[in-house]
Design a protein around this motif. Structure first.
Motif, PDB file in Angstrom:
ATOM      1  N   ILE A 184     -10.478  -2.479  -0.177  1.00  0.00           N
ATOM      2  CA  ILE A 184      -9.569  -2.149  -1.283  1.00  0.00           C
ATOM      3  C   ILE A 184      -9.521  -0.646  -1.543  1.00  0.00           C
ATOM      4  O   ILE A 184      -8.449  -0.037  -1.616  1.00  0.00           O
ATOM      5  N   TYR A 185     -10.713  -0.047  -1.694  1.00  0.00           N
ATOM      6  CA  TYR A 185     -10.772   1.353  -2.122  1.00  0.00           C
ATOM      7  C   TYR A 185     -10.820   2.335  -0.956  1.00  0.00           C
ATOM      8  O   TYR A 185     -10.546   3.523  -1.149  1.00  0.00           O
ATOM      9  N   GLY A 186     -11.161   1.852   0.247  1.00  0.00           N
ATOM     10  CA  GLY A 186     -11.229   2.742   1.392  1.00  0.00           C
ATOM     11  C   GLY A 186      -9.913   3.439   1.689  1.00  0.00           C
ATOM     12  O   GLY A 186      -9.878   4.682   1.815  1.00  0.00           O
ATOM     13  N   PRO A 187      -8.803   2.691   1.822  1.00  0.00           N
ATOM     14  CA  PRO A 187      -7.508   3.363   2.076  1.00  0.00           C
ATOM     15  C   PRO A 187      -7.113   4.330   0.968  1.00  0.00           C
ATOM     16  O   PRO A 187      -6.555   5.401   1.242  1.00  0.00           O
ATOM     17  N   ILE A 188      -7.409   3.972  -0.288  1.00  0.00           N
ATOM     18  CA  ILE A 188      -7.078   4.875  -1.405  1.00  0.00           C
ATOM     19  C   ILE A 188      -7.868   6.172  -1.280  1.00  0.00           C
ATOM     20  O   ILE A 188      -7.327   7.271  -1.456  1.00  0.00           O
ATOM     21  N   LEU A 189      -9.159   6.052  -0.957  1.00  0.00           N
ATOM     22  CA  LEU A 189      -9.991   7.242  -0.802  1.00  0.00           C
ATOM     23  C   LEU A 189      -9.535   8.081   0.379  1.00  0.00           C
ATOM     24  O   LEU A 189      -9.485   9.323   0.298  1.00  0.00           O
ATOM     25  N   ALA A 190      -9.170   7.422   1.479  1.00  0.00           N
ATOM     26  CA  ALA A 190      -8.757   8.162   2.674  1.00  0.00           C
ATOM     27  C   ALA A 190      -7.472   8.950   2.428  1.00  0.00           C
ATOM     28  O   ALA A 190      -7.276  10.033   2.999  1.00  0.00           O
ATOM     29  N   VAL A 191      -6.588   8.438   1.597  1.00  0.00           N
ATOM     30  CA  VAL A 191      -5.299   9.096   1.336  1.00  0.00           C
ATOM     31  C   VAL A 191      -5.430  10.211   0.307  1.00  0.00           C
ATOM     32  O   VAL A 191      -4.824  11.282   0.449  1.00  0.00           O
ATOM     33  N   THR A 192      -6.230   9.968  -0.744  1.00  0.00           N
ATOM     34  CA  THR A 192      -6.261  10.899  -1.878  1.00  0.00           C
ATOM     35  C   THR A 192      -7.390  11.922  -1.827  1.00  0.00           C
ATOM     36  O   THR A 192      -7.267  13.004  -2.393  1.00  0.00           O
TER      37      THR A 192
END
Length: 279
Positions: A184-192
């Motif tokens: 869930i949070y991995g893609p958000i962290l990778a983008v932001t």
């Protein structure tokens, strides 16, 4: 040595060698050993009820993860409203927080309740199974004649079954929850997030896991030996209590005191050995 009041340079007690010998007596891996111990519950007549507990726990975990995601999104909107001084939006968000936190408390409470019932159910049936193994056909006597001695079966049935069941459940479902959170949070962290922060977040847990594995591998025989030494110490205390009249009659107090102290010295030496590993 003077501070610890024990000889820290002395060789480890024989109980450590016995624990290592017992651990290497089987060619099975740790996972295979765990599955073998749990198989009477996971594959036995109560497997369906255990599966129902597991599915209920997974559903409540999913709801809890969704609530955490909603709360994360709420935090972003809340701080934006606070910075922009949006009064009406701010109070609406406070109402939303009350609802979100209320749902979180209810889900967490029922999840703890289900897990508690599941733990008792698992321990109940595993205890029955190992009681039958220990008592059937005089195994409680023959086990003492084995080449690889299995000591303190009473402690293993009383304490270790419950601890093993709980630890296995926490390990499996903790890994499941961590995997879902990463998804869930991995893609958000990778983008932001900036690349150095992403690298740190990835490398640091891996490093921590490897260090924990290395320390845990060294602590495993010491931990097993400490449990065995503690059980031997308790056995001496119970033996003294149950035979108090006879021991007092033959004036065996000083001998029992020396025996108890020697048992405790083994526990103390093992405790310092564990501290030496983790320091």
């Amino acid at each position: 040595g003077e501070v610890a009041e024990t000889d820290l340079k002395a060789a480890l007690p024989p109980v450590v060698h016995a624990a290592k010998q017992e651990d290497t007596a089987s060619n099975l891996s740790i996972a295979e050993k765990a599955m073998k111990v749990l198989s009477p519950y996971t594959q036995g007549p109560v497997a369906r009820k255990g599966m129902a507990y597991a599915l209920t726990h997974v559903v409540l975990m999913g709801v809890s993860l969704y609530v955490d995601l909603v709360l994360t999104q709420w935090n972003g909107v809340f701080w934006t409203a606070l910075q922009q001084r949006q009064g009406r939006e701010f109070f609406n968000l406070l109402v939303d927080f009350v609802v979100i936190s209320g749902v979180s408390v209810v889900v967490s409470t029922y999840d703890d309740y289900v897990v508690g019932m599941w733990s008792l159910h698992m321990r109940d049936h595993l205890t029955q199974h190992f009681n039958q193994i220990w008592l059937k056909g005089g195994a409680m006597c023959m086990i003492q004649q084995c080449k690889t001695k299995v000591d303190n079966p009473d402690q293993r049935i009383d304490e270790d079954i419950g601890e093993f069941a709980n630890s296995s459940r926490e390990l499996v479902f903790g890994a499941l929850g961590a995997t879902v959170r990463l998804a869930i949070y991995g893609p958000i962290l990778a983008v932001t997030a900036p690349i150095p922060l992403v690298a740190f977040v990835v490398v640091w847990p891996v490093f921590g896991a490897l260090m924990t594995h290395c320390l845990g591998k060294a602590l495993l025989p010491l931990s097993s030996a400490s449990q065995a030494a503690g059980a031997d110490f308790r056995w001496e205390l119970v033996h003294t209590r149950d035979n108090a009249d006879a021991l007092a009659l033959v004036q065996a107090g000083s001998r029992i005191e020396r025996t108890l102290q020697s048992r405790f010295d083994v526990m103390k030496r093992l405790g310092y050995a564990q501290l030496d590993v983790v320091k």
